[in-house]
Design a protein around this motif. Structure first.
Motif, mmCIF file in Angstrom:
data_model
loop_
_atom_site.group_PDB
_atom_site.id
_atom_site.type_symbol
_atom_site.label_atom_id
_atom_site.label_comp_id
_atom_site.label_asym_id
_atom_site.label_seq_id
_atom_site.Cartn_x
_atom_site.Cartn_y
_atom_site.Cartn_z
ATOM 1 N N TYR A 1 0.822 -1.209 0.000
ATOM 2 C CA TYR A 1 0.000 0.000 0.000
ATOM 3 C C TYR A 1 0.860 1.265 0.000
ATOM 4 O O TYR A 1 0.654 2.176 -0.808
ATOM 5 C CB TYR A 1 -0.933 -0.009 1.220
ATOM 6 N N PRO B 1 -5.513 2.380 -10.800
ATOM 7 C CA PRO B 1 -5.901 1.871 -9.486
ATOM 8 C C PRO B 1 -4.677 1.502 -8.641
ATOM 9 O O PRO B 1 -3.719 0.908 -9.149
ATOM 10 C CB PRO B 1 -6.736 0.629 -9.815
ATOM 11 N N ILE C 1 -4.427 -0.735 -6.443
ATOM 12 C CA ILE C 1 -4.272 -2.180 -6.316
ATOM 13 C C ILE C 1 -3.495 -2.764 -7.491
ATOM 14 O O ILE C 1 -2.770 -3.762 -7.354
ATOM 15 C CB ILE C 1 -5.659 -2.866 -6.190
ATOM 16 N N VAL D 1 -4.654 -5.366 0.784
ATOM 17 C CA VAL D 1 -4.262 -3.957 0.614
ATOM 18 C C VAL D 1 -5.435 -2.988 0.831
ATOM 19 O O VAL D 1 -5.281 -1.969 1.521
ATOM 20 C CB VAL D 1 -3.608 -3.732 -0.778
ATOM 21 N N PRO D 2 -6.636 -3.254 0.261
ATOM 22 C CA PRO D 2 -7.737 -2.288 0.425
ATOM 23 C C PRO D 2 -8.117 -1.993 1.872
ATOM 24 O O PRO D 2 -8.662 -0.920 2.159
ATOM 25 C CB PRO D 2 -8.897 -2.972 -0.311
ATOM 26 N N PHE D 3 -7.826 -2.905 2.791
ATOM 27 C CA PHE D 3 -8.190 -2.691 4.191
ATOM 28 C C PHE D 3 -7.398 -1.558 4.832
ATOM 29 O O PHE D 3 -7.791 -1.024 5.880
ATOM 30 C CB PHE D 3 -7.991 -3.979 4.997
ATOM 31 N N TYR D 4 -6.256 -1.190 4.251
ATOM 32 C CA TYR D 4 -5.407 -0.160 4.846
ATOM 33 C C TYR D 4 -5.504 1.178 4.130
ATOM 34 O O TYR D 4 -4.871 2.146 4.536
ATOM 35 C CB TYR D 4 -3.950 -0.648 4.870
ATOM 36 N N MET D 5 -6.269 1.247 3.081
ATOM 37 C CA MET D 5 -6.435 2.513 2.366
ATOM 38 C C MET D 5 -7.192 3.508 3.237
ATOM 39 O O MET D 5 -8.192 3.175 3.865
ATOM 40 C CB MET D 5 -7.196 2.279 1.056
#
Length: 483
Positions: free
Chosen positions: A137, A152, A154, A371-375
């Motif tokens: 991230y 994106p 990701i 990764v999306p959980f920490y954005m």
């Protein structure tokens, strides 16, 4: 165009140099020591380089600079203590016991493989659920900020993960350590250039910053209150540098105890002299130039101060730093799974390399998926430090219990690991939620570094109590030589 060309040439050069250096060492075996400890043949130079670059990456550069305060430098300075303890206290014990993983020491002290497996499982949760996705991230966020990429996050993270995983999958620790060192020379050179240019951008004058941005002794509301310097901050360093598989694995791969210790001392000197400037100064300069900019700080000041023709080189340095940390964590995670779990409970396979490839690919995919959980985290580096307490402090307590006491039942220590995770969760996340529900009438939560101290003490006390009450054993202080 020139940026892309420079980036590609530098990245390819590091890969080529790593390949040539690995080939000089001859054909690799497929056993655990060769794949995970580079055959025990690393010199102190590569130990120091790998130790330094495994820790210094986009998490550190983006995270600490994103705080834009001087006081967080204590996290880096305290690392010198961690290096000293690793070199003088822990490495002699690891080498004497011929450990491949740090968890192997727990098995030898307690005579219980299930404890080793439990601690390995906790390490794996931390590596896969926290460290791998956060590395991806922060590095992706930096590249997007630096180049103004319109793609994106990701997708950028996936590209970095694939490139970094190739080292760990096909080269083992030898390739990881060598690439760490080559990348380190590039990264530190470029990071020091950024420090110089950032200071030049503010005319070498930081006097206009708010006083709280420049303080070194923090009050209770500070990011690093002064009293935490004597409690949890020290415990974090002991855990990270002395009992964390990702770090200690580099030192255990040295050709001898003496070489490992020399590598630790060299890394400590780097941390004391070079690291504070590169993780603090750009953030302070950015605050004077732009105000508070959070985790996008480092990418922005690099883009604004670095000459256009150098941004490709800097991007290569940052990607190399991420890949070295990512592949280091992948390699150590594979070591924990293969040596502590798979060979013990599933199949004692001798083809470690083949199994490690499969496991590393799986862990890399999980890291990408998380990764999306920490954005959108307010401060990614503070979040990391707070989250790791869930498993780091119970694990550290198990080492303390094992090294300081005899006649402790391993089952009591396993119970303390679960107890510690729950205790820390209550002292931090639970207490914070309880307080925020009614701040006017409830006691404000203690700093998470104090919660770490209470967790370690609570785990040791819990293990000794369960040992006595449940298993009828009275622990005795071990005053003999550490083995």
């Amino acid at each position: 165009m020139i940026q892309t060309l420079v980036f590609t040439l530098i990245t390819a050069s590091i890969a080529l140099l790593t390949f040539l250096k690995c080939r000089q060492s001859g054909e690799r075996g497929t056993d655990a020591k060769e794949y995970f400890l580079a055959g025990g043949g690393l010199s102190w130079v590569f130990v120091a380089g790998s130790l330094t670059l495994t820790n210094i990456n986009t998490d550190t550069l983006v995270g600490w600079n994103g705080n834009q305060t001087l006081i967080v430098v204590w996290w880096e300075l305290a690392g010198v203590i961690g290096f000293y303890l690793l070199a003088k206290v822990f490495l002699p014990i690891y080498f004497k016991n011929e450990c491949t993983t740090v968890t192997e020491l727990l098995e030898r002290r307690f005579g219980e493989p299930h404890l080793r497996a439990t601690v390995a499982f906790l390490f794996l949760i931390g590596n896969v659920a926290i460290f791998l996705p956060i590395m991806l991230y922060t590095s992706s966020l930096f590249l997007i900020s630096l180049f103004g990429l319109e793609m994106p996050l990701i997708l950028v993270a996936t590209t970095i993960a694939i490139a970094g995983a190739l080292y760990a999958i096909f080269g083992g620790l030898r390739a990881v350590a060598i690439s760490d060192t080559y990348s380190g020379v590039l990264l530190f050179g470029m990071a020091l250039v950024v420090v110089f240019l950032a200071l030049a951008a503010v005319d070498w004058d930081l006097s206009g910053l708010p006083p709280e941005r420049l303080q070194l002794i923090g009050d209770s509301s500070s990011k690093v209150p002064w009293h935490t310097l004597f409690t949890g901050l020290i415990l974090v360093q002991v855990y990270y540098w002395s009992t964390n598989q990702t770090i200690t694995q580099r030192a255990l791969a040295a050709s001898s105890l003496k070489e490992a210790q020399k590598g630790c001392y060299a890394a400590a000197i780097i941390r004391l002299t070079l690291v504070p400037a590169i993780v603090i100064v750009p953030g302070l300069c950015a605050y004077k130039l732009y105000g508070e900019t959070g985790d996008s700080t480092y990418g922005r000041i690099v883009a604004d101060t670095l000459p256009h023709w150098l941004t490709g080189a800097f991007a290569a340095a940052m990607v190399a730093a991420t890949m070295t940390s990512f592949n280091s964590t992948l390699n150590s995670s594979a070591a924990l799974y293969v040596c502590d779990l798979h060979q013990r409970y599933i199949n004692p396979t001798k083809n470690v390399a083949k199994l490690s490839v499969t496991v590393s690919i799986l862990f890399a995919l999980l890291g990408i998926g998380l990764v999306p959980f920490y954005m959108g985290a307010e401060s990614i580096i503070q979040l990391i430090q707070q989250l790791i307490g869930l498993f780091s402090m119970p694990i550290l307590a198990s080492f303390i219990t094992g090294l300081l006491f005899r006649d402790v039942d391993a089952r009591a220590v396993i119970a303390s690991l679960l107890f510690g995770a729950g205790l820390y969760a209550l002292l931090t996340f639970g207490w914070e939620a309880w307080y925020e529900a009614d701040p006017a009438t409830r006691l404000a939560p203690w700093h998470f570094l104090h919660a770490m101290t209470l967790t370690v003490a609570g785990c040791v006390g819990f293990a000794l109590s369960v040992n006595l009450i449940i298993f009828g054993k009275r622990a005795r202080l071990d005053t003999g030589p550490r083995t």
